[in-house]
Design a protein around this motif. Structure first.
Motif, PDB file in Angstrom:
ATOM      1  N   ASN A  73      11.898 -18.017  19.295  1.00 20.59           N
ATOM      2  CA  ASN A  73      12.639 -19.154  19.831  1.00 20.59           C
ATOM      3  C   ASN A  73      11.792 -20.166  20.591  1.00 20.59           C
ATOM      4  OD1 ASN A  73      15.030 -18.040  18.810  1.00 20.59           O
ATOM      5  ND2 ASN A  73      15.279 -16.792  20.640  1.00 20.59           N
ATOM      6  N   ARG A  81       8.903 -21.661  17.130  1.00 19.80           N
ATOM      7  CA  ARG A  81       9.746 -22.864  17.032  1.00 19.80           C
ATOM      8  C   ARG A  81       8.966 -24.108  17.429  1.00 19.80           C
ATOM      9  NH1 ARG A  81      12.566 -24.298  13.817  1.00 19.80           N
ATOM     10  NH2 ARG A  81      13.111 -22.135  13.615  1.00 19.80           N
ATOM     11  N   HIS A  82       8.079 -24.002  18.434  1.00 22.33           N
ATOM     12  CA  HIS A  82       7.260 -25.135  18.856  1.00 22.33           C
ATOM     13  C   HIS A  82       6.442 -25.683  17.685  1.00 22.33           C
ATOM     14  CE1 HIS A  82       4.577 -27.608  21.328  1.00 22.33           C
ATOM     15  NE2 HIS A  82       3.599 -27.092  20.612  1.00 22.33           N
ATOM     16  N   LEU A  87       6.874 -25.072  14.395  1.00 17.47           N
ATOM     17  CA  LEU A  87       7.721 -25.515  13.290  1.00 17.47           C
ATOM     18  C   LEU A  87       8.339 -26.885  13.593  1.00 17.47           C
ATOM     19  CD1 LEU A  87       9.471 -22.132  12.422  1.00 17.47           C
ATOM     20  CD2 LEU A  87       7.706 -23.299  11.082  1.00 17.47           C
ATOM     21  N   ASP A  88       8.753 -27.107  14.837  1.00 16.40           N
ATOM     22  CA  ASP A  88       9.421 -28.361  15.197  1.00 16.40           C
ATOM     23  C   ASP A  88       8.463 -29.536  15.377  1.00 16.40           C
ATOM     24  OD1 ASP A  88      11.817 -27.020  15.109  1.00 16.40           O
ATOM     25  OD2 ASP A  88      12.086 -26.945  17.296  1.00 16.40           O
ATOM     26  N   THR A  89       7.256 -29.280  15.865  1.00 16.26           N
ATOM     27  CA  THR A  89       6.321 -30.376  16.140  1.00 16.26           C
ATOM     28  C   THR A  89       5.466 -30.745  14.940  1.00 16.26           C
ATOM     29  OG1 THR A  89       4.592 -28.872  16.934  1.00 16.26           O
ATOM     30  CG2 THR A  89       6.133 -29.759  18.591  1.00 16.26           C
ATOM     31  N   GLY A 135      11.079 -18.407   9.293  1.00 21.06           N
ATOM     32  CA  GLY A 135      10.536 -19.743   9.085  1.00 21.06           C
ATOM     33  C   GLY A 135       9.154 -19.766   8.460  1.00 21.06           C
TER      34      GLY A 135
END
Length: 130
Positions: free
Chosen positions: A58, A62-63, A65-67, A87
Protein backbone atom coordinates in the motif's frame (compact mmCIF):
# COMPACT_ATOMS: atom_id res chain seq x y z
CA UNK A 1 22.06 -7.63 -2.98
CA UNK A 2 24.94 -5.55 -1.68
CA UNK A 3 27.23 -7.19 -4.25
CA UNK A 4 25.04 -5.88 -7.08
CA UNK A 5 24.74 -2.35 -5.71
CA UNK A 6 28.27 -1.83 -4.43
CA UNK A 7 30.65 0.88 -5.63
CA UNK A 8 29.73 1.72 -9.19
CA UNK A 9 31.46 3.96 -11.72
CA UNK A 10 28.20 5.10 -13.35
CA UNK A 11 25.44 5.11 -10.74
CA UNK A 12 25.04 5.98 -7.09
CA UNK A 13 23.24 2.92 -5.76
CA UNK A 14 22.02 3.06 -2.19
CA UNK A 15 20.82 -0.19 -0.71
CA UNK A 16 17.94 0.75 1.56
CA UNK A 17 16.43 -1.69 4.01
CA UNK A 18 14.62 -1.48 7.31
CA UNK A 19 17.42 -3.32 9.05
CA UNK A 20 20.14 -1.09 7.64
CA UNK A 21 18.45 2.32 7.58
CA UNK A 22 16.19 2.40 10.62
CA UNK A 23 17.11 2.50 14.28
CA UNK A 24 15.04 1.75 17.34
CA UNK A 25 12.71 4.66 18.01
CA UNK A 26 12.77 6.06 14.46
CA UNK A 27 9.48 7.12 12.91
CA UNK A 28 9.74 4.34 10.33
CA UNK A 29 6.87 5.63 8.20
CA UNK A 30 8.42 9.09 7.90
CA UNK A 31 11.87 7.66 7.15
CA UNK A 32 10.48 5.40 4.45
CA UNK A 33 8.33 8.17 2.96
CA UNK A 34 11.41 10.45 2.80
CA UNK A 35 13.45 7.71 1.12
CA UNK A 36 10.67 7.03 -1.39
CA UNK A 37 10.42 10.73 -2.32
CA UNK A 38 14.20 10.96 -2.77
CA UNK A 39 14.44 7.80 -4.87
CA UNK A 40 14.47 7.56 -8.64
CA UNK A 41 14.41 3.77 -8.89
CA UNK A 42 13.01 0.99 -6.75
CA UNK A 43 14.43 -2.50 -6.82
CA UNK A 44 11.86 -4.76 -5.17
CA UNK A 45 12.94 -8.09 -3.75
CA UNK A 46 9.91 -10.22 -4.54
CA UNK A 47 9.20 -12.88 -1.95
CA UNK A 48 6.21 -14.28 -0.10
CA UNK A 49 6.87 -11.77 2.71
CA UNK A 50 6.91 -8.85 0.25
CA UNK A 51 3.71 -9.98 -1.45
CA UNK A 52 1.86 -10.32 1.86
CA UNK A 53 3.06 -7.12 3.53
CA UNK A 54 0.29 -4.50 3.57
CA UNK A 55 2.85 -1.71 4.10
CA UNK A 56 4.96 -2.72 1.12
CA UNK A 57 1.86 -3.15 -1.04
CA UNK A 58 0.00 0.00 0.00
CA UNK A 59 2.89 2.41 0.52
CA UNK A 60 6.18 1.33 -1.06
CA UNK A 61 5.08 -0.53 -4.19
CA UNK A 62 2.12 1.82 -4.71
CA UNK A 63 4.55 4.78 -4.70
CA UNK A 64 6.45 3.39 -7.68
CA UNK A 65 3.37 2.23 -9.54
CA UNK A 66 1.63 5.60 -9.09
CA UNK A 67 4.59 7.90 -9.80
CA UNK A 68 5.94 6.05 -12.81
CA UNK A 69 9.40 5.91 -11.26
CA UNK A 70 11.50 3.02 -12.48
CA UNK A 71 10.54 -0.22 -10.76
CA UNK A 72 12.78 -3.28 -11.10
CA UNK A 73 11.39 -6.44 -9.49
CA UNK A 74 13.75 -9.31 -8.70
CA UNK A 75 12.74 -12.72 -7.42
CA UNK A 76 14.54 -13.66 -4.22
CA UNK A 77 12.56 -16.73 -3.24
CA UNK A 78 10.37 -19.11 -5.16
CA UNK A 79 6.72 -18.19 -5.01
CA UNK A 80 3.56 -19.96 -6.07
CA UNK A 81 3.09 -19.61 -9.83
CA UNK A 82 -0.47 -18.46 -9.15
CA UNK A 83 0.47 -15.84 -6.55
CA UNK A 84 -1.09 -12.39 -6.77
CA UNK A 85 1.87 -10.28 -7.84
CA UNK A 86 0.22 -7.06 -6.65
CA UNK A 87 0.70 -4.96 -9.75
CA UNK A 88 3.93 -6.60 -10.84
CA UNK A 89 2.33 -9.17 -13.17
CA UNK A 90 2.84 -7.15 -16.38
CA UNK A 91 6.51 -6.56 -15.55
CA UNK A 92 9.44 -8.83 -16.28
CA UNK A 93 10.77 -10.09 -12.96
CA UNK A 94 14.50 -10.74 -12.95
CA UNK A 95 15.25 -14.25 -11.70
CA UNK A 96 11.76 -15.61 -12.36
CA UNK A 97 13.17 -18.94 -13.51
CA UNK A 98 16.20 -18.87 -11.25
CA UNK A 99 15.59 -16.99 -7.97
CA UNK A 100 18.40 -15.93 -5.68
CA UNK A 101 17.57 -18.57 -3.05
CA UNK A 102 18.50 -21.34 -5.52
CA UNK A 103 22.09 -20.10 -5.67
CA UNK A 104 23.84 -22.63 -3.47
CA UNK A 105 27.44 -21.48 -3.67
CA UNK A 106 29.25 -18.20 -3.27
CA UNK A 107 30.23 -18.33 -6.96
CA UNK A 108 26.66 -18.76 -8.20
CA UNK A 109 25.42 -16.02 -5.86
CA UNK A 110 28.09 -13.69 -7.28
CA UNK A 111 27.10 -14.56 -10.85
CA UNK A 112 23.47 -13.89 -9.96
CA UNK A 113 24.40 -10.52 -8.37
CA UNK A 114 26.53 -9.64 -11.40
CA UNK A 115 23.59 -10.38 -13.68
CA UNK A 116 21.42 -8.13 -11.50
CA UNK A 117 23.97 -5.30 -11.71
CA UNK A 118 24.24 -5.69 -15.48
CA UNK A 119 20.45 -5.63 -15.84
CA UNK A 120 20.18 -2.53 -13.63
CA UNK A 121 22.78 -0.81 -15.82
CA UNK A 122 20.98 -1.78 -19.00
CA UNK A 123 17.63 -0.51 -17.73
CA UNK A 124 19.06 2.70 -16.26
CA UNK A 125 21.13 3.41 -19.38
CA UNK A 126 18.07 2.95 -21.59
CA UNK A 127 15.97 5.20 -19.37
CA UNK A 128 18.59 7.97 -19.28
CA UNK A 129 18.92 7.83 -23.09
CA UNK A 130 15.25 8.81 -23.47
Amino acid sequence: MAEATGPDADYDFELWSMDGNLRAGDDFDQEIQDALRASTTGVFAVSHAMLTSPYIQNIELRHFLDTGKLLVPILLTEINAFADLRGLAPRQILGWNNPYERQSSRATRRRWATKLAEELHRVLDERSAR
